[in-house]
Design a protein around this motif. Structure first.
Motif, PDB file in Angstrom:
ATOM      1  N   TYR A 192       0.864  -1.187   0.000  1.00  0.00           N
ATOM      2  CA  TYR A 192       0.000   0.000   0.000  1.00  0.00           C
ATOM      3  C   TYR A 192       0.901   1.238   0.000  1.00  0.00           C
ATOM      4  O   TYR A 192       2.056   1.168   0.441  1.00  0.00           O
ATOM      5  CB  TYR A 192      -1.012   0.003   1.161  1.00  0.00           C
ATOM      6  N   PRO A 236       6.306   2.085   4.447  1.00  0.00           N
ATOM      7  CA  PRO A 236       7.729   2.347   4.201  1.00  0.00           C
ATOM      8  C   PRO A 236       8.488   1.134   3.658  1.00  0.00           C
ATOM      9  O   PRO A 236       9.310   1.278   2.752  1.00  0.00           O
ATOM     10  CB  PRO A 236       8.262   2.771   5.570  1.00  0.00           C
ATOM     11  N   PHE A 237       8.233  -0.049   4.206  1.00  0.00           N
ATOM     12  CA  PHE A 237       8.971  -1.214   3.699  1.00  0.00           C
ATOM     13  C   PHE A 237       8.616  -1.469   2.229  1.00  0.00           C
ATOM     14  O   PHE A 237       9.465  -1.924   1.459  1.00  0.00           O
ATOM     15  CB  PHE A 237       8.711  -2.445   4.582  1.00  0.00           C
ATOM     16  N   ARG A 253      -7.038  -8.797   4.265  1.00  0.00           N
ATOM     17  CA  ARG A 253      -6.385  -8.800   2.949  1.00  0.00           C
ATOM     18  C   ARG A 253      -6.478 -10.231   2.414  1.00  0.00           C
ATOM     19  O   ARG A 253      -5.496 -10.980   2.452  1.00  0.00           O
ATOM     20  CB  ARG A 253      -4.925  -8.384   3.080  1.00  0.00           C
ATOM     21  N   TYR A 255       0.972 -15.133   7.327  1.00  0.00           N
ATOM     22  CA  TYR A 255       1.891 -13.981   7.462  1.00  0.00           C
ATOM     23  C   TYR A 255       1.174 -12.738   6.938  1.00  0.00           C
ATOM     24  O   TYR A 255       0.647 -12.751   5.809  1.00  0.00           O
ATOM     25  CB  TYR A 255       3.149 -14.257   6.641  1.00  0.00           C
ATOM     26  N   ARG A 256       1.169 -11.656   7.742  1.00  0.00           N
ATOM     27  CA  ARG A 256       0.369 -10.494   7.341  1.00  0.00           C
ATOM     28  C   ARG A 256       1.176  -9.220   7.132  1.00  0.00           C
ATOM     29  O   ARG A 256       0.620  -8.162   6.847  1.00  0.00           O
ATOM     30  CB  ARG A 256      -0.764 -10.229   8.340  1.00  0.00           C
ATOM     31  N   ARG A 257       2.501  -9.292   7.323  1.00  0.00           N
ATOM     32  CA  ARG A 257       3.258  -8.054   7.138  1.00  0.00           C
ATOM     33  C   ARG A 257       3.322  -7.730   5.637  1.00  0.00           C
ATOM     34  O   ARG A 257       3.227  -8.606   4.774  1.00  0.00           O
ATOM     35  CB  ARG A 257       4.655  -8.169   7.736  1.00  0.00           C
ATOM     36  N   ILE A 258       3.490  -6.465   5.390  1.00  0.00           N
ATOM     37  CA  ILE A 258       3.516  -5.926   4.032  1.00  0.00           C
ATOM     38  C   ILE A 258       4.871  -5.273   3.827  1.00  0.00           C
ATOM     39  O   ILE A 258       5.347  -4.600   4.769  1.00  0.00           O
ATOM     40  CB  ILE A 258       2.367  -4.887   3.872  1.00  0.00           C
ATOM     41  N   PRO A 259       5.523  -5.435   2.671  1.00  0.00           N
ATOM     42  CA  PRO A 259       4.996  -6.012   1.438  1.00  0.00           C
ATOM     43  C   PRO A 259       5.282  -7.505   1.320  1.00  0.00           C
ATOM     44  O   PRO A 259       6.037  -8.082   2.116  1.00  0.00           O
ATOM     45  CB  PRO A 259       5.796  -5.266   0.373  1.00  0.00           C
ATOM     46  N   ASP A 318       9.065 -10.536   3.472  1.00  0.00           N
ATOM     47  CA  ASP A 318      10.093  -9.716   4.126  1.00  0.00           C
ATOM     48  C   ASP A 318      11.031  -9.104   3.075  1.00  0.00           C
ATOM     49  O   ASP A 318      11.551  -9.792   2.196  1.00  0.00           O
ATOM     50  CB  ASP A 318      10.921 -10.527   5.145  1.00  0.00           C
ATOM     51  N   THR A 319      11.260  -7.793   3.243  1.00  0.00           N
ATOM     52  CA  THR A 319      12.054  -7.077   2.238  1.00  0.00           C
ATOM     53  C   THR A 319      13.519  -7.521   2.216  1.00  0.00           C
ATOM     54  O   THR A 319      14.198  -7.324   1.207  1.00  0.00           O
ATOM     55  CB  THR A 319      11.989  -5.555   2.470  1.00  0.00           C
ATOM     56  N   ALA A 320      14.008  -8.113   3.306  1.00  0.00           N
ATOM     57  CA  ALA A 320      15.400  -8.600   3.275  1.00  0.00           C
ATOM     58  C   ALA A 320      15.526  -9.697   2.211  1.00  0.00           C
ATOM     59  O   ALA A 320      16.486  -9.717   1.421  1.00  0.00           O
ATOM     60  CB  ALA A 320      15.811  -9.122   4.643  1.00  0.00           C
ATOM     61  N   PHE A 323      13.565   1.793  12.729  1.00  0.00           N
ATOM     62  CA  PHE A 323      12.141   1.714  12.344  1.00  0.00           C
ATOM     63  C   PHE A 323      11.239   2.109  13.507  1.00  0.00           C
ATOM     64  O   PHE A 323      10.305   2.895  13.342  1.00  0.00           O
ATOM     65  CB  PHE A 323      11.796   0.306  11.845  1.00  0.00           C
ATOM     66  N   PHE A 381      -2.384  -6.431  15.542  1.00  0.00           N
ATOM     67  CA  PHE A 381      -1.068  -6.710  14.959  1.00  0.00           C
ATOM     68  C   PHE A 381       0.000  -6.826  16.049  1.00  0.00           C
ATOM     69  O   PHE A 381       0.935  -7.623  15.947  1.00  0.00           O
ATOM     70  CB  PHE A 381      -0.746  -5.565  13.990  1.00  0.00           C
ATOM     71  N   TYR A 407       7.701  -8.968  15.753  1.00  0.00           N
ATOM     72  CA  TYR A 407       6.361  -8.365  15.779  1.00  0.00           C
ATOM     73  C   TYR A 407       5.609  -8.824  14.542  1.00  0.00           C
ATOM     74  O   TYR A 407       6.211  -9.318  13.582  1.00  0.00           O
ATOM     75  CB  TYR A 407       6.440  -6.833  15.846  1.00  0.00           C
TER      76      TYR A 407
HETATM   77  N1  LIG Z   1      10.937  -6.810   8.330  1.00  0.00           N
HETATM   78  C1  LIG Z   1       9.746  -6.633   7.527  1.00  0.00           C
HETATM   79  C2  LIG Z   1       8.921  -5.468   8.078  1.00  0.00           C
HETATM   80  C3  LIG Z   1       7.600  -5.290   7.364  1.00  0.00           C
HETATM   81  C4  LIG Z   1       6.666  -4.339   8.108  1.00  0.00           C
HETATM   82  O1  LIG Z   1       6.822  -4.057   9.311  1.00  0.00           O
HETATM   83  N2  LIG Z   1       5.687  -3.846   7.384  1.00  0.00           N
HETATM   84  C5  LIG Z   1       4.677  -2.991   7.976  1.00  0.00           C
HETATM   85  C6  LIG Z   1       4.177  -2.000   6.926  1.00  0.00           C
HETATM   86  S1  LIG Z   1       5.481  -0.979   6.303  1.00  0.00           S
HETATM   87  C7  LIG Z   1       3.476  -3.810   8.339  1.00  0.00           C
HETATM   88  O2  LIG Z   1       3.349  -4.946   7.911  1.00  0.00           O
HETATM   89  N3  LIG Z   1       2.583  -3.237   9.146  1.00  0.00           N
HETATM   90  C8  LIG Z   1       1.365  -3.907   9.500  1.00  0.00           C
HETATM   91  C9  LIG Z   1       0.452  -4.078   8.350  1.00  0.00           C
HETATM   92  O3  LIG Z   1       0.552  -3.364   7.340  1.00  0.00           O
HETATM   93  O4  LIG Z   1      -0.426  -4.938   8.442  1.00  0.00           O
HETATM   94  C10 LIG Z   1      10.158  -6.413   6.080  1.00  0.00           C
HETATM   95  O5  LIG Z   1      11.311  -6.052   5.849  1.00  0.00           O
HETATM   96  O6  LIG Z   1       9.353  -6.683   5.183  1.00  0.00           O
END
Ligand SMILES: N[C@@H](CCC(=O)N[C@@H](CS)C(=O)NCC(=O)O)C(=O)O
Length: 307
Positions: A9, A13-14, A40, A50-54, A65-67, A103, A136, A264
């Motif tokens: 979205y 930032p990631f 989503r 897994y729900r973190r973005i992107p 995970d962006t790494a 972060f 979250f 997290y």
């Molecule tokens: N270490 C992860 C961090 C990803 C992260 O923290 N993304 C944030 C958005 S920038 C997130 O998922 N926030 C909760 C959400 O959007 O549901 C990566 O590098 O992808």
């Protein structure tokens, strides 16, 4: 090669880190814009929890995970590597520190009332965001610093960055970029997106010039794709072959496992273990909407346990 589909979205930032890598490496990409809050459904059908973005989808392979996404993209497109051997430890260590310690300072700074800009369209969006992020945060093992602590951390970081760029080098470690440039970029992009801290950066001339150089990479839009089309692509594709293996005693390939971040957003993905080595964890999942998919995670920062 299958298209690169980023589930993301605009405010994330990631996601901006990956969007900038697409731009730097002149990679065409498809943009699947998801909501800033749950649900989503298409993304979760692919990741299995897994729900973190992107998340990057390539056919029936999903990279979390962006790494790991940065590693995947490094082999594609044009330009220097993101992982120059002579600076590998410094670049990776800085990227990991920025993506975690800086972060959480950035989150504190971005959500200061005077730096929020128009992050929320209306009070309803703010309320929905607060409720979503409370879910979250369940089970998280991180500490968000106070405003004073976050300001001190960022002040120190900006001063060190200014000194490092002081010899006129274009990127943090010299003539070419590394993954650290993209990690630092997305964090500064986030801190400064609200506009309330513009003078902090403006007073650091080398850092400002570097930021403008990096910002251009983020202006390389993807071609929109719908969730239905992304799911159909996964459904019609075969996941890549993975050599089975595991370095965890007692957890052999074929075991039913869950994989989750250790810090997290710890909601796990469920599936069958294909491979676990020092770099990645790969599981196989089946879902009616996607058929078989492989979900890839970095080993660093993730845990894998028997279901
Ligand atoms: N270490 C992860 C961090 C990803 C992260 O923290 N993304 C944030 C958005 S920038 C997130 O998922 N926030 C909760 C959400 O959007 O549901 C990566 O590098 O992808």
């Amino acid at each position: 090669m299958a298209e690169l589909i980023l589930h993301h979205y605009p405010e994330s930032p990631f996601s901006e880190k990956v969007r900038a890598i697409f731009g730097a490496k002149a990679l065409a990409w498809r943009s699947l814009q998801v909501s800033m809050v749950m649900p989503r459904p298409a993304t979760i059908a692919l990741t299995g929890g897994y729900r973190r973005i992107p998340v990057l989808q390539v056919g029936a392979d999903v990279y979390c995970d962006t790494a790991l996404i940065a590693e995947y993209l490094d082999d594609q497109g044009t330009g220097p590597t993101l992982f120059p051997a002579g600076q590998l430890l410094a670049a990776q260590t800085l990227a990991r520190w920025v993506d975690t310690e800086l972060f959480w300072a950035a989150v504190t700074l971005r959500f200061m009332p005077e730096n929020m800009g128009n992050f929320f369209a209306d009070p309803g969006a703010a309320q929905a965001f607060a409720e979503d992020r409370a879910n979250f945060a369940q089970g998280a093992q991180v500490r968000r610093p106070s405003v004073d602590e976050a300001k001190a951390r960022y002040t120190r970081f900006l001063a060190e960055m200014e000194a490092q760029l002081g010899d006129g080098r274009p990127y943090l470690f010299g003539a070419d970029w590394s993954v650290a440039d993209f990690a630092v970029y997305h964090m500064l992009w986030f801190i400064h997106a609200g506009g309330g801290m513009a003078d902090w950066l403006a007073s650091h001339h080398h850092a400002s010039a570097w930021m403008e150089r990096m910002r251009k990479f983020g202006q390389h839009p993807g071609k929109p794709i719908s969730a239905e089309d992304a799911l159909a692509i996964a459904h019609d594709a075969e996941p890549l072959a993975v050599e089975p293996g595991s370095d965890i005693p007692g957890l052999s390939p074929g075991s039913e496992v869950q994989v989750a971040p250790v810090d997290y957003g710890v909601m796990p993905s469920h599936g069958t273990l294909l491979r676990c080595d020092t770099n990645t964890i790969v599981i196989r999942r089946e879902h009616a909407l996607t058929d078989a998919v492989n979900v890839h995670f970095p080993r660093h920062g993730f845990g894998v346990t028997r279901n």
